[in-house]
Design a protein around this motif. Structure first.
Motif, mmCIF file in Angstrom:
data_model
loop_
_atom_site.group_PDB
_atom_site.id
_atom_site.type_symbol
_atom_site.label_atom_id
_atom_site.label_comp_id
_atom_site.label_asym_id
_atom_site.label_seq_id
_atom_site.Cartn_x
_atom_site.Cartn_y
_atom_site.Cartn_z
ATOM 1 N N ASP A 186 0.845 -1.197 0.000
ATOM 2 C CA ASP A 186 0.000 0.000 0.000
ATOM 3 C C ASP A 186 0.878 1.244 0.000
ATOM 4 O O ASP A 186 0.907 2.007 0.967
ATOM 5 C CB ASP A 186 -0.888 -0.030 1.253
ATOM 6 C CG ASP A 186 -1.919 1.090 1.246
ATOM 7 O OD1 ASP A 186 -2.323 1.515 0.153
ATOM 8 O OD2 ASP A 186 -2.307 1.521 2.338
ATOM 9 N N PRO A 214 2.507 4.956 -0.584
ATOM 10 C CA PRO A 214 1.936 6.301 -0.715
ATOM 11 C C PRO A 214 1.831 6.643 -2.205
ATOM 12 O O PRO A 214 2.655 6.179 -2.993
ATOM 13 C CB PRO A 214 2.959 7.207 -0.038
ATOM 14 C CG PRO A 214 3.852 6.316 0.744
ATOM 15 C CD PRO A 214 3.795 4.968 0.119
ATOM 16 N N LEU A 244 2.179 12.277 -3.740
ATOM 17 C CA LEU A 244 1.794 12.807 -2.423
ATOM 18 C C LEU A 244 2.708 13.940 -1.955
ATOM 19 O O LEU A 244 2.242 15.010 -1.563
ATOM 20 C CB LEU A 244 1.771 11.679 -1.384
ATOM 21 C CG LEU A 244 1.376 12.088 0.040
ATOM 22 C CD1 LEU A 244 -0.056 12.604 0.082
ATOM 23 C CD2 LEU A 244 1.528 10.910 1.009
ATOM 24 N N VAL A 273 1.616 17.957 -1.568
ATOM 25 C CA VAL A 273 1.656 18.654 -0.275
ATOM 26 C C VAL A 273 2.518 19.911 -0.389
ATOM 27 O O VAL A 273 2.120 21.003 0.024
ATOM 28 C CB VAL A 273 2.209 17.725 0.828
ATOM 29 C CG1 VAL A 273 2.529 18.530 2.091
ATOM 30 C CG2 VAL A 273 1.206 16.616 1.149
ATOM 31 N N ARG A 317 -7.952 19.346 -8.609
ATOM 32 C CA ARG A 317 -8.698 20.039 -7.569
ATOM 33 C C ARG A 317 -8.728 21.518 -7.920
ATOM 34 O O ARG A 317 -7.998 21.967 -8.798
ATOM 35 C CB ARG A 317 -8.089 19.783 -6.187
ATOM 36 C CG ARG A 317 -6.775 20.493 -5.929
ATOM 37 C CD ARG A 317 -6.066 19.993 -4.687
ATOM 38 N NE ARG A 317 -6.991 19.672 -3.617
ATOM 39 C CZ ARG A 317 -6.606 19.135 -2.453
ATOM 40 N NH1 ARG A 317 -5.335 18.892 -2.228
ATOM 41 N NH2 ARG A 317 -7.479 18.859 -1.522
ATOM 42 N N TRP A 352 1.457 8.555 5.973
ATOM 43 C CA TRP A 352 0.606 7.781 5.067
ATOM 44 C C TRP A 352 0.193 6.452 5.716
ATOM 45 O O TRP A 352 -0.985 6.097 5.749
ATOM 46 C CB TRP A 352 1.349 7.509 3.757
ATOM 47 C CG TRP A 352 0.644 6.541 2.863
ATOM 48 C CD1 TRP A 352 0.943 5.213 2.677
ATOM 49 C CD2 TRP A 352 -0.499 6.806 2.036
ATOM 50 N NE1 TRP A 352 0.064 4.644 1.781
ATOM 51 C CE2 TRP A 352 -0.836 5.599 1.373
ATOM 52 C CE3 TRP A 352 -1.268 7.950 1.798
ATOM 53 C CZ2 TRP A 352 -1.911 5.505 0.490
ATOM 54 C CZ3 TRP A 352 -2.328 7.857 0.909
ATOM 55 C CH2 TRP A 352 -2.640 6.644 0.263
ATOM 56 N N HIS A 353 1.168 5.738 6.235
ATOM 57 C CA HIS A 353 0.853 4.431 6.815
ATOM 58 C C HIS A 353 0.028 4.579 8.093
ATOM 59 O O HIS A 353 -0.799 3.725 8.401
ATOM 60 C CB HIS A 353 2.136 3.622 7.035
ATOM 61 C CG HIS A 353 2.745 3.172 5.733
ATOM 62 N ND1 HIS A 353 2.160 2.202 4.948
ATOM 63 C CD2 HIS A 353 3.838 3.591 5.059
ATOM 64 C CE1 HIS A 353 2.883 2.030 3.846
ATOM 65 N NE2 HIS A 353 3.900 2.860 3.894
ATOM 66 N N ARG A 379 -3.582 5.349 6.753
ATOM 67 C CA ARG A 379 -4.174 4.135 6.184
ATOM 68 C C ARG A 379 -4.452 3.115 7.281
ATOM 69 O O ARG A 379 -5.442 2.396 7.223
ATOM 70 C CB ARG A 379 -3.253 3.559 5.116
ATOM 71 C CG ARG A 379 -3.158 4.440 3.888
ATOM 72 C CD ARG A 379 -4.398 4.351 3.036
ATOM 73 N NE ARG A 379 -4.409 3.108 2.268
ATOM 74 C CZ ARG A 379 -5.503 2.541 1.770
ATOM 75 N NH1 ARG A 379 -6.679 3.100 1.988
ATOM 76 N NH2 ARG A 379 -5.420 1.428 1.077
ATOM 77 N N ARG A 412 -7.721 5.754 0.332
ATOM 78 C CA ARG A 412 -6.515 6.427 -0.161
ATOM 79 C C ARG A 412 -6.740 7.925 -0.386
ATOM 80 O O ARG A 412 -5.930 8.747 0.019
ATOM 81 C CB ARG A 412 -6.013 5.752 -1.434
ATOM 82 C CG ARG A 412 -5.416 4.365 -1.191
ATOM 83 C CD ARG A 412 -4.969 3.699 -2.479
ATOM 84 N NE ARG A 412 -3.868 4.392 -3.117
ATOM 85 C CZ ARG A 412 -2.581 4.108 -2.886
ATOM 86 N NH1 ARG A 412 -2.249 3.163 -2.041
ATOM 87 N NH2 ARG A 412 -1.630 4.772 -3.501
ATOM 88 N N GLU A 420 -4.888 11.065 1.628
ATOM 89 C CA GLU A 420 -4.150 12.161 0.991
ATOM 90 C C GLU A 420 -4.644 13.507 1.502
ATOM 91 O O GLU A 420 -3.853 14.392 1.832
ATOM 92 C CB GLU A 420 -4.342 12.119 -0.530
ATOM 93 C CG GLU A 420 -3.555 11.038 -1.225
ATOM 94 C CD GLU A 420 -3.622 11.214 -2.742
ATOM 95 O OE1 GLU A 420 -4.322 10.419 -3.374
ATOM 96 O OE2 GLU A 420 -2.984 12.150 -3.265
ATOM 97 N N ASP A 421 -5.962 13.672 1.543
ATOM 98 C CA ASP A 421 -6.534 14.937 2.008
ATOM 99 C C ASP A 421 -6.157 15.228 3.457
ATOM 100 O O ASP A 421 -5.813 16.352 3.816
ATOM 101 C CB ASP A 421 -8.065 14.903 1.889
ATOM 102 C CG ASP A 421 -8.522 15.156 0.459
ATOM 103 O OD1 ASP A 421 -7.681 15.560 -0.358
ATOM 104 O OD2 ASP A 421 -9.710 14.949 0.183
ATOM 105 N N ILE A 454 -3.594 14.154 5.131
ATOM 106 C CA ILE A 454 -2.171 14.478 5.265
ATOM 107 C C ILE A 454 -1.911 15.912 4.802
ATOM 108 O O ILE A 454 -1.187 16.669 5.452
ATOM 109 C CB ILE A 454 -1.323 13.452 4.481
ATOM 110 C CG1 ILE A 454 -1.370 12.102 5.207
ATOM 111 C CG2 ILE A 454 0.116 13.935 4.326
ATOM 112 C CD1 ILE A 454 -0.802 10.938 4.422
ATOM 113 N N THR A 464 -7.352 -2.000 2.059
ATOM 114 C CA THR A 464 -5.960 -1.864 2.489
ATOM 115 C C THR A 464 -5.124 -3.071 2.083
ATOM 116 O O THR A 464 -3.917 -3.057 2.168
ATOM 117 C CB THR A 464 -5.858 -1.694 4.016
ATOM 118 O OG1 THR A 464 -6.613 -2.737 4.616
ATOM 119 C CG2 THR A 464 -6.370 -0.343 4.446
#
Lengths: 157, 193
Positions: free
Chosen positions: A28, A30, A34, A38, A137, B38-39, B42, B48, B52-53, B55, B112
Motif C-alpha cells: 500500500d 503512498p 503525495l 503537499v 482540484r 501515510w501508513h 491508512r 486512499r 491524501e486529504d 495528510i 488496504t
C-alpha cells in the motif's frame, strides 16, 4: 511485567521490523504524487483555506455514437459554490467549464504541481481548455481578500 | 556507513531550521515524514483519497501553527496526532454518509489489502509475511505498520501518534511481534529469519 512478550527495545528484531516496513511500501505505497502535492499546496499559500465539500455529481454519460463524455461536479463552501462541467476534446484532453457564485473570483485548476488560473466573468463563468485528464482540484480566491480561499477535494477526471 | 539517524531527530532539525526562517526546509521535512503519516492514516482505516486529504490538511495546519510548537523534537508526534484526530473525524463523516453511496463514486475505493498488481510485486517471503501479518488483529497490524517506520529512538513519538500510552508501547508492540514470530516459527516454509 514478566510477560515474555515484553521484550526490551534493544531486543526488538530490527530485521523483522524492516521487512514489515518494506512490505507495507509494496502492499500500500503512498501515492507517487503525495509529496509534491503537499509541497505545492504549501507553496500556494492556501493556509486558512476552507475545504469545500462535494455536493453533487453527475456520472459520465456516454452519448450513443460518440466517444465524448461529460461529467458535472458541484462543490460548496460556506460562501461559494462552484460547478464544474468537463467535456473530452478530440485530442483526449478536457475542456472544463466552470460557474462560480460571483464575478472576479480567481480560480485555479490544480494538477500535481501545476496551477492554471482563470478569473470568473460578470456571470461567474470560467473556462479552461486542454487540461490533461487525471486527479484535479480547484482553488478559489475570493475577490475580497478578507475572505478565506477555498480548496476543493481532489477528484479524478 | 553511518548509523541511520532517528526520524524524530532528523525531523526536529529540519523543523527547527524552518521555524528559524529557512522556510524551504519544509520540503525535505514533508518527504521525510510523509511515508510514516501515510501508513498511519491508512492504518486508521482511511481510503486512499481521504488519507491524501488528511495528510495535506495536517501539513497546512502545521505551517499555520508552527510558531506555537515549542519543542521541535515533538514535531513528528504533533503531526501524527493531528493525522489520527483528523482521520477519526473523516471516518465519522464517512459513516454518516454511508447510505449515500453516490458521493463516493469517483473516489477510488480501495481496500488496504494488496491487489493483484501488488501481489505480483511481492517476492515469496513477502507473500508469506503478508499472509501472517494479515491474520493479526487490525490493531496489531496498524501498530506494526507504523512502528516499523522508525527505529527504537522513535518509538515514543510513534506510540503517541498511535494513541498508545508511551509506557505501554513496549508490551503492546511486543505482544504483536510475539504473535507474528509465533506464526512464522510454525510456518515450515518460512526461512528468511
Amino acid at each position: 511485567m514478566s510477560n515474555a512478550a515484553d521484550s526490551p527495545l534493544e531486543n526488538l528484531d530490527a530485521g523483522l521490523m524492516d521487512s514489515i516496513a518494506a512490505l507495507y511500501d509494496v502492499v500500500d505505497p503512498p501515492p507517487p504524487s503525495l509529496d509534491d502535492d503537499v509541497i505545492f499546496a504549501l507553496s500556494l499559500g492556501v493556509l486558512d483555506a476552507e475545504i469545500a465539500t462535494l455536493t453533487e455529481e453527475v456520472m459520465p454519460a456516454m452519448r450513443s455514437g460518440e466517444t465524448e463524455t461529460t461529467n458535472t461536479v458541484t462543490f460548496t463552501s460556506s460562501a461559494l459554490q462552484l460547478m464544474i462541467r468537463t467535456v473530452e476534446e478530440d485530442d483526449g484532453t478536457l475542456r472544463i467549464d466552470g460557474w462560480v457564485t460571483g464575478g472576479g473570483i480567481d480560480v485555479a485548476v490544480l494538477s500535481g504541481a501545476n496551477a492554471r488560473w482563470s478569473t470568473s466573468d460578470a456571470h461567474g463563468r470560467l473556462l479552461w481548455r486542454n487540461v490533461a485528464r487525471g486527479a484535479l482540484r480547484f482553488l478559489l480566491r475570493p475577490a475580497d481578500p478578507a475572505e478565506r480561499p477555498v480548496m476543493t477535494p481532489v477528484i479524478e477526471f | 556507513m553511518s548509523t541511520p539517524r532517528s526520524l524524530v531527530d532528523e525531523a526536529a532539525e529540519l523543523f527547527r531550521e524552518f521555524q528559524g526562517g529557512k522556510r524551504s526546509q519544509i520540503e525535505p521535512l514533508v518527504r521525510l515524514l510523509n511515508p510514516t503519516l501515510w501508513h498511519l492514516a491508512r492504518g486508521c482505516g482511511l481510503e486512499r483519497a481521504d488519507a491524501e486529504d488528511v495528510i495535506q490538511t495536517t501539513w497546512l495546519t502545521l505551517v499555520k501553527k508552527a510558531e506555537g510548537i515549542r519543542d521541535p523534537q515533538a514535531v513528528l508526534a504533533w503531526l501524527g496526532i493531528s493525522v489520527r484526530r483528523e482521520a477519526w473525524r473523516v471516518a465519522g463523516e464517512r459513516r454518516r454518509e454511508a447510505p449515500r453511496q453516490d458521493a463516493e463514486v469517483l473516489v477510488q475505493v480501495q481496500d488496504t489489502g494488496p491487489g493483484p498488481d501488488e501481489t505480483v510485486l511481492m517476492d515469496e517471503s513477502q507473500r508469506q509475511l503478508w499472509m501472517h501479518i494479515s491474520r493479526l488483529t487490525p490493531r496489531c497490524q496498524a501498530i506494526l505498520r507504523v512502528v516499523s517506520r522508525g527505529g527504537p529512538p522513535d518509538y515514543a513519538a510513534l506510540s503517541e501518534t498511535l494513541g498508545i500510552p508511551v509506557g505501554s508501547i513496549g508490551p503492546t508492540r511486543g505482544r504483536c511481534l510475539a504473535a507474528l514470530r509465533q506464526a512464522l516459527a510454525t510456518d515450515p516454509t518460512w526461512s528468511t529469519l
